[in-house]
Write a protein that holds these residues in place. Structure first.
Motif, short mmCIF file in Angstrom:
data_model
loop_
_atom_site.label_atom_id
_atom_site.label_comp_id
_atom_site.label_asym_id
_atom_site.label_seq_id
_atom_site.Cartn_x
_atom_site.Cartn_y
_atom_site.Cartn_z
N SER D 21 11.83 -7.14 5.20
CA SER D 21 10.51 -7.71 4.92
C SER D 21 10.65 -8.79 3.86
O SER D 21 11.72 -8.97 3.27
N VAL D 22 9.54 -9.51 3.63
CA VAL D 22 9.58 -10.61 2.67
C VAL D 22 9.94 -10.11 1.28
O VAL D 22 10.75 -10.69 0.57
N SER D 23 9.35 -8.96 0.89
CA SER D 23 9.62 -8.47 -0.46
C SER D 23 11.08 -8.05 -0.58
O SER D 23 11.70 -8.23 -1.63
N PHE D 27 14.05 -9.07 -3.29
CA PHE D 27 14.94 -8.15 -3.99
C PHE D 27 16.40 -8.50 -3.73
O PHE D 27 17.24 -8.38 -4.61
N ILE D 28 16.67 -8.95 -2.49
CA ILE D 28 18.06 -9.34 -2.19
C ILE D 28 18.48 -10.50 -3.07
O ILE D 28 19.56 -10.50 -3.68
N LEU D 29 17.57 -11.47 -3.19
CA LEU D 29 17.91 -12.67 -3.96
C LEU D 29 18.12 -12.32 -5.43
O LEU D 29 19.18 -12.61 -6.01
N ILE D 30 17.12 -11.67 -6.03
CA ILE D 30 17.22 -11.34 -7.46
C ILE D 30 18.40 -10.40 -7.69
O ILE D 30 19.17 -10.55 -8.64
N GLY D 31 18.54 -9.44 -6.77
CA GLY D 31 19.64 -8.50 -6.91
C GLY D 31 20.98 -9.20 -6.91
O GLY D 31 21.87 -8.89 -7.70
N ALA D 147 26.38 -5.09 4.98
CA ALA D 147 24.99 -4.72 4.68
C ALA D 147 24.08 -5.01 5.86
O ALA D 147 22.87 -4.76 5.78
N ARG D 148 24.63 -5.55 6.92
CA ARG D 148 23.88 -5.88 8.14
C ARG D 148 22.66 -6.75 7.84
O ARG D 148 21.55 -6.48 8.28
N HIS D 149 22.88 -7.76 7.03
CA HIS D 149 21.80 -8.70 6.76
C HIS D 149 21.54 -9.56 7.98
O HIS D 149 22.47 -9.88 8.71
#
Lengths: 335, 560, 188, 215
Positions: D21-23, D27-31, D147-149
């Protein structure tokens, strides 16, 4: 023979450090009154270790130890370590943390004035990463002096009657354990660790720190930038979450009075050596500490975030300072 | 009126104990003519004046003895009548203790002045007035000794708004401007009025710190008496360094003049009170700058101000003020920005505003230096809004590039940072050190750039010469070959290389032969009827030539 | 297996083509680095580095054919600047090429000079004036102190004199009254 | 191991991107930037981190170059993995083909930098071609696969990781520039104290431990 100026205002590093120590005294007094004399033992332990480590490092570098020991900076580090560590932590943790702070975080960088990281916070971070359980146990209500000292010097521990978690820790654990049902109010009501606003008794300690901090401000040893920005950064981050979901997020006031917020705002983040020095830089630096502290407290695994937040912002300090140089005389309007 | 004026603040500054009372108790005293005057030639910013007199010359008081070297320079004058003994390097009042060119004059005691014609500056063209001031040796007497004639020019783009007369005199102990204002306010006001006429500002503001009420009163009275429109005495708060030109301009007008720009670009100009007085003396009385007021204070029994001729040995002033026996150092300037005098034989210069005798009790030696704890106290007091501890950090590590990035050259060396530093770091010393290192590097860089240009020009020249020579040679050999072919047609054809090389060799041989013959034939001429002295000269020259010849012969062993 | 081979081959081909195109498109001419290196060198043109001048030495450094520690007049500071510019490791001056000396200028003993013009020809920066059989003299501000004129002089009349300090070139010293002994590195 | 067995195992764990999802993108980016900082938490890419952090200017250049390479590498490796290797059951070629792609991108970057900023090219020196062997640049695309992104998540993760790398490099360079003036004991001067500092920085980043949302 020196060059001009030939007249000097009366000032010395020792005087600065002594004033900082004096400003810590009210906090220490209230702390001891609420939690018992364990803290005093820790202060003695940390001070002795700090002085010994400082003397050893100076001797190893061939410097006259007398003058530098007298400057009092090692004692300030020691007291901050004693105040941030749990008062019943075993003696070797205090000694180890203090030694790490003085030897690695301070003297490997050349000693006083040159360390990029806050030594006390580096000592705290190392110890909490290495011994997370021991570093999270706080004395339970009414623990006698003898028991406290016994615990410091190696008595059996892990009794819930003897030790407790801090309010911050209890709140997070409580919320995590029953993620579906727990609320802030519920957790706070159920645990003896909580007082009127935050942790039991912590609001008084916070008030004492505030008094000491105001003394430092009045003595012009610190400026308003860092304390204000840190507390504002913490409170303003907590505010929207608390407003949106008061059941799962603690109030700004809880954050301000809980943990080491005020100690951090007035005594830790204001360390001039490892902190930002330009007015704008101080605001960014301190607001960053507040923000990161809230994140670590709310989502992280450690009981308090001040230490890590300070270290993380210490990393940014040289860059912040570089980019926030105030305009010099005559260049204010970008000429 | 004054109450209505809005004053501005400047960042930083300190309030050291003023210590000004002792030297203002007595009026300005004249000092006796010394046995010898040592008049430094280099006394102002810019080129060193050329000496106009030779040893043995008689000079009159006020006679020009050094002419300005170019426009950025100011003339130097004889302080009294007497005989020039020498024009030679003498030790100067400079922190280096090095010698500088000076004219040594033995006074004849008559103190006869040379003829002076009052200069009709009102009818003169502005450029003529400026040239006159340059030749009268008028320079800024506040300490920077910048030639005044260069400052009396309005900015190109901005009309003059404000002329500031600096009577703030913020440094402790110094009272020479204070006493001048008390005793000679009329001259100062008239000088200021002259400058006002030359520059046509809207207002002339005389800024005086509020710890000099008598000077303020005297100046107010003089301004009222003179009745100059737009001139006003403004009392400014006492705070060091309010007497810095840029700080005073800021306080009076709110304008900040950045480093490296001229204040006239902002419509403001600033002169010291002493300079205003000197300008009045020069233009109205035809009197060049040969004396100034000097405060002698500190560890002396009788601190006071003296009117001193330029070139008087400093020792005489300390004698007059009776320096106490426990004096261990002598300082020129105030305690904040002055420097330790290497030698009391050095003379009073136009920049000498104050002399201090120092004792360990008066100026205690600083406690040992501690590491900087970045407390930022220095940044709080820096009137140039710098971050002194950063400058120190980089200067200490010899990182000059970074120091310059942090605006090292905006530092005015006022000493506020060292004054408040809890670690007792001699911060200003680090800046002086870094600045002089950077200047040295810039000199090196300039000379390297010049060397590169000349080297490249030389290479280009060599290349051109080679091409020309080759062309000539080609033409010659072509012609020679033609001739040879014509002459010995059918003869054994020599290799063209040899043919080219041989005549060259022969030419060199012939030239060397000629040179040898010439040398041997060089007979001394006109040797009849010489005096003994002339004969001695000739034999000396012969000996030199012989020596050179011998050395030439021994050149097989080239010196390494 | 075959698909794997084909996939890798296709990948290789596509990427190779892209790289080939880029190497044509972004071809670099000249080397602006030489200028930057040359700007650091002291321009004495003394040849102590083993190259016939500062520019050739700069070219050699840029090509990686010469070390950065071969220039005695540039001294320690010059080496540090080069190391900084090029991101190479600092090395002390190679003593094979000479040692760092205080700046000196050539001085012609005018009593002995025979006017042979040999020094004129040797001077790389045109700092000596004179003509055949006329006494020569060194223009002191222009002399770089390269010593190239000393050896050719047939009468040995050129000596190198260290320039004395004057008020203009005098420098404030590094504050020395630090009580703590330090191992401060010299001029970074 | 016979390829058939590997194939069987691959089929057992289908390589379908998990839903994002967008959120969770946020989290992926900040993480990737902070919580799982590629240098301080994953301890990847230490070679250029130590090598090119002496000067701020260089560090920024290196950071930008790596950001470009890593983001493009993540995108293209996703495409290759998703549209070429997975359909053709060539998972075992993943590391190999990723390295080829990365090498090509690095070469391309080098050519562009040499043309546009020769001094930066000279200063980056050996580290520029070494981006190829920078374990961060290979590691992040592989982590992406693990991570199957999906494509956007892969790009964000790559970009975030390289921003984290740049951040670490720039902050570290600023620290080193200041530490240059510090009176560090002789045995610790230079790389030794830089290593100590990197260790303490890593310690500071351990404060993010337990921020599970950002994994």
């Amino acid at each position: 023979m020196n060059n001009s100026p030939y007249i000097l205002a009366p000032a010395s590093v020792t005087a600065v450090m002594l004033k900082v120590l004096a400003a810590l005294l009210p906090g220490i007094a209230v702390y001891v009154w609420i939690f018992g004399p364990g803290l005093l033992v820790q202060i003695v332990l940390a001070t002795l270790t700090a002085l010994a480590a400082e003397a050893a490092m100076l001797a190893a570098r061939g410097r006259a130890p007398g003058r530098f020991l007298a400057d009092g900076s090692a004692i300030v580090t020691a007291w901050l370590i004693a105040l941030t560590f749990p008062p019943i932590v075993p003696w070797w943790i205090t000694v180890g943390g203090t030694a790490f702070a003085i030897v690695v975080a301070k003297h490997l960088y050349g000693g006083l004035g040159q360390n990029p990281f806050n030594p006390a916070m580096a000592g705290y971070a190392v110890m909490i990463v290495a011994f997370p359980a021991l570093m999270s146990q706080w004395p339970a209500e009414g623990l006698t002096a003898a028991t406290q000292i016994g615990l410091i010097f190696g008595a059996e521990r892990a009794l819930d009657a003897i030790t407790a978690a801090t309010a911050l820790d209890a709140l997070r654990t409580g919320l995590h354990e029953n993620a579906a049902t727990a609320t802030v109010a519920g957790v706070m009501g159920a645990s003896p660790a909580f007082g009127h606003i935050a942790g039991h008794g912590w609001e008084w300690i916070a008030a004492a720190y505030l008094a000491g901090g105001l003394y430092l401000l009045q003595q012009r040893l610190i400026t308003w930038h860092i304390p204000l920005a840190l507390l504002a950064g913490l409170a303003l981050t907590a505010l929207p979450f608390w407003l949106a979901d008061p059941a799962h997020y603690a109030s700004p006031l809880f954050h301000l009075c809980g943990g080491a917020s005020l100690l951090g705002a007035f005594f830790i983040a204001t360390d001039p050596v490892s902190g930002a020095t330009t007015p704008r830089g101080k605001l960014i630096y301190a607001a960053g500490i507040g923000l990161i502290t809230w994140f670590i407290r709310t989502f992280g695994a450690y009981p308090d975030g001040i230490a890590f937040a300070t270290l993380l912002m210490n990393i940014c300090v040289p860059f912040i300072d570089m980019k926030t140089q105030p305009p010099v005389f005559g260049r204010k309007d970008g000429r | 009126m004054n109450a209505l004026r809005k004053l501005f603040g400047f960042h930083g500054g300190v309030k050291p104990a003023p210590n000004k009372d002792l030297s203002t108790r007595e009026p300005i005293a004249q000092i006796a003519l010394p046995e010898r005057f040592v008049v430094p030639l280099h006394q102002s910013v810019g080129g060193t004046p050329r000496p106009l007199v030779a040893p043995g010359a008689q000079v009159q008081k006020g006679q020009r003895i050094g002419a300005a070297d170019g426009n950025v320079s100011a003339a130097v004058h004889a302080p009294t009548s007497g005989t020039v003994l020498a024009v030679e390097p003498r030790i100067m009042a400079h922190p280096s203790g090095l010698a500088g060119p000076a004219v040594v004059i033995a006074p004849d005691g008559l103190d006869t002045a040379c003829e002076r014609d009052p200069f009709l500056w009102r009818s003169a063209k502005p450029d003529e007035v400026r040239d006159f001031l340059r030749d009268a040796g008028v320079v800024g007497l506040g300490g920077a000794v910048f030639p005044s004639h260069l400052k009396l020019r309005a900015g190109r783009e901005h009309p003059m708004q404000t002329l500031v007369i600096n009577g703030a005199e913020c440094e402790p102990f110094i009272t020479c401007d204070d006493m001048l204002m008390r005793e000679r306010a009329t001259g100062i006001v008239r000088g200021a009025a002259i400058m006002g006429e030359l520059m046509q500002p809207r207002e002339v503001l005389i800024g005086i710190e509020d710890n000099k009420p008598q000077a303020v009163a005297a100046m107010r009275a003089a301004v009222q008496a003179a009745g100059v429109r737009g001139m006003e005495v403004v009392v400014v708060p006492t705070r060091y360094p309010a007497g810095g030109a840029k700080q005073l301009i800021r306080v009076l007008t709110g304008i900040e003049v950045p480093h490296g720009t001229r204040s006239t670009d902002f419509g403001v100009q600033c002169f010291n009170t002493g300079t205003a007085y000197a300008i009045w003396q020069a233009l109205e009385q035809g009197m060049p700058l040969i004396s100034r007021i000097v405060t002698v204070a500190g560890n002396v029994a009788r601190p006071r101000n003296f009117e001193v001729r330029i070139g008087t040995p400093l020792a005489q002033l300390f004698e007059a003020a009776q320096a106490l026996p426990d004096t261990e150092r002598y300082i020129m300037g105030g305690p904040m920005m002055g420097f330790r005098l290497p030698d009391l034989a050095a003379p009073v210069q136009k920049a000498t505003n104050c002399l201090l005798a120092g004792s360990p009790a008066l100026f205690p030696p600083p406690p040992p230096e501690m590491p900087c704890i970045r407390c930022g106290d220095c940044a709080k007091v820096c009137p140039a809004d710098l971050q002194p501890f950063e400058l120190y950090w980089f200067a200490r590590a010899h990182n000059y590039g970074k120091a310059q990035e942090y605006s090292l050259f905006d530092c005015i060396e006022c000493g506020c940072c060292s004054y408040v530093c809890p670690s007792r770091i001699p911060l200003v010393d680090y800046y002086r050190y870094a600045k002089s290192e950077i200047w040295a590097r810039e000199r090196d860089k300039a000379s390297a750039d010049g060397a590169r240009t000349r080297y490249e020009a030389r290479l280009a020249r060599a290349e051109r010469d080679k091409l020309e020579k080759a062309a000539k040679l080609a033409a010659k050999t072509a012609a020679g070959r033609q001739k040879a072919e014509q002459a010995m047609a059918g003869g054994a054809a020599a290799a063209p290389g040899e043919a080219a090389a041989d005549p060259k060799k022969a030419l060199i041989e012939a030239a060397m032969e000629r040179a040898r013959a010439q040398r041997e034939a060089a007979q001394p001429k006109n040797v009849e009827g010489l005096s003994a002295a002339q004969q001695a000269e000739i034999s000396k020259a012969e000996a030199r030539r012989e020596l050179a010849r011998q050395m030439a012969d021994n050149k097989e062993v080239p010196p390494e | 297996m075959l698909t794997a081979l084909i996939v890798m081959a296709v990948l290789g081909l596509v990427l190779g083509a892209a790289l080939g195109f880029a190497s044509v498109k972004f071809k670099v001419e000249g080397d602006p680095l030489v200028e930057k290196i040359d700007a650091i060198l002291p321009q004495t043109q003394c040849g102590q580095c083993g190259f016939p001048g500062c520019k050739p030495y700069a070219t050699a450094i840029a090509k990686g054919e010469a070390e950065i520690n071969q220039c005695p007049p540039g001294g320690d500071e010059g080496i540090r600047k080069l190391a900084d510019l090029l991101g190479r490791e600092y090395k002390p001056l190679n003593s094979e090429h000479g040692s760092e000396k205080p700046k000196a200028v050539a001085l012609i003993d005018e009593n002995v000079c025979i006017g042979c013009t040999l020094c004129l020809q040797a001077c790389p920066v045109d700092a000596i004036i004179g003509a055949a059989k006329q006494m020569h003299t060194v223009v002191v501000p222009l002399c770089t102190g390269c010593e190239l004129c000393v050896a050719p002089c047939p009468v040995d009349c050129i000596s190198m004199e260290v320039l004395p300090e004057n008020v203009e070139t005098w420098k404030w010293k590094y504050p020395v009254f630090r009580l703590q002994p330090t191992t401060e590195r010299k001029a970074a | 191991m016979p390829p058939r067995e590997i194939d069987a195992r691959r089929r057992a764990t289908p390589q379908r991107p998990k839903h994002t999802s967008v959120s969770s993108y946020f989290f992926i980016l900040i993480g990737a930037v902070l919580v799982n900082n590629v240098v301080f938490v994953r301890i990847l890419g230490l070679c250029p981190f130590m090598g090119v952090s002496k000067k701020l200017e260089t560090a920024i250049g290196m950071g930008l170059a790596t950001t470009f390479v890593l983001t493009v590498a993540c995108g293209s490796s996703y495409l290759i993995d998703h549209y070429l290797l997975t359909p053709l059951d060539l998972g075992y070629l993943r590391t190999l083909s990723f390295i080829v792609v990365i090498a090509a991108i690095v070469q391309l970057t080098e050519l562009v930098i040499q043309k546009s900023s020769p001094v930066l090219h000279q200063v980056l020196g050996i580290y520029l071609p070494l981006i190829t062997t920078n374990c961060a640049v290979l590691g992040v695309p592989l982590l992406n696969v693990a991570a199957r992104h999906d494509l956007i998540a892969s790009l964000l993760f790559g970009f975030g990781s390289s921003v984290g790398f740049t951040l670490a490099l720039v902050l570290f360079a600023a620290m080193r520039e200041r530490m240059d003036g510090a009176d560090v004991p002789a045995p610790f001067r230079g790389t030794a104290i830089a290593m100590v500092t990197a260790g303490l920085m890593s310690l500071a980043f351990m404060g993010f431990a337990g921020l599970d949302k950002f994994k």
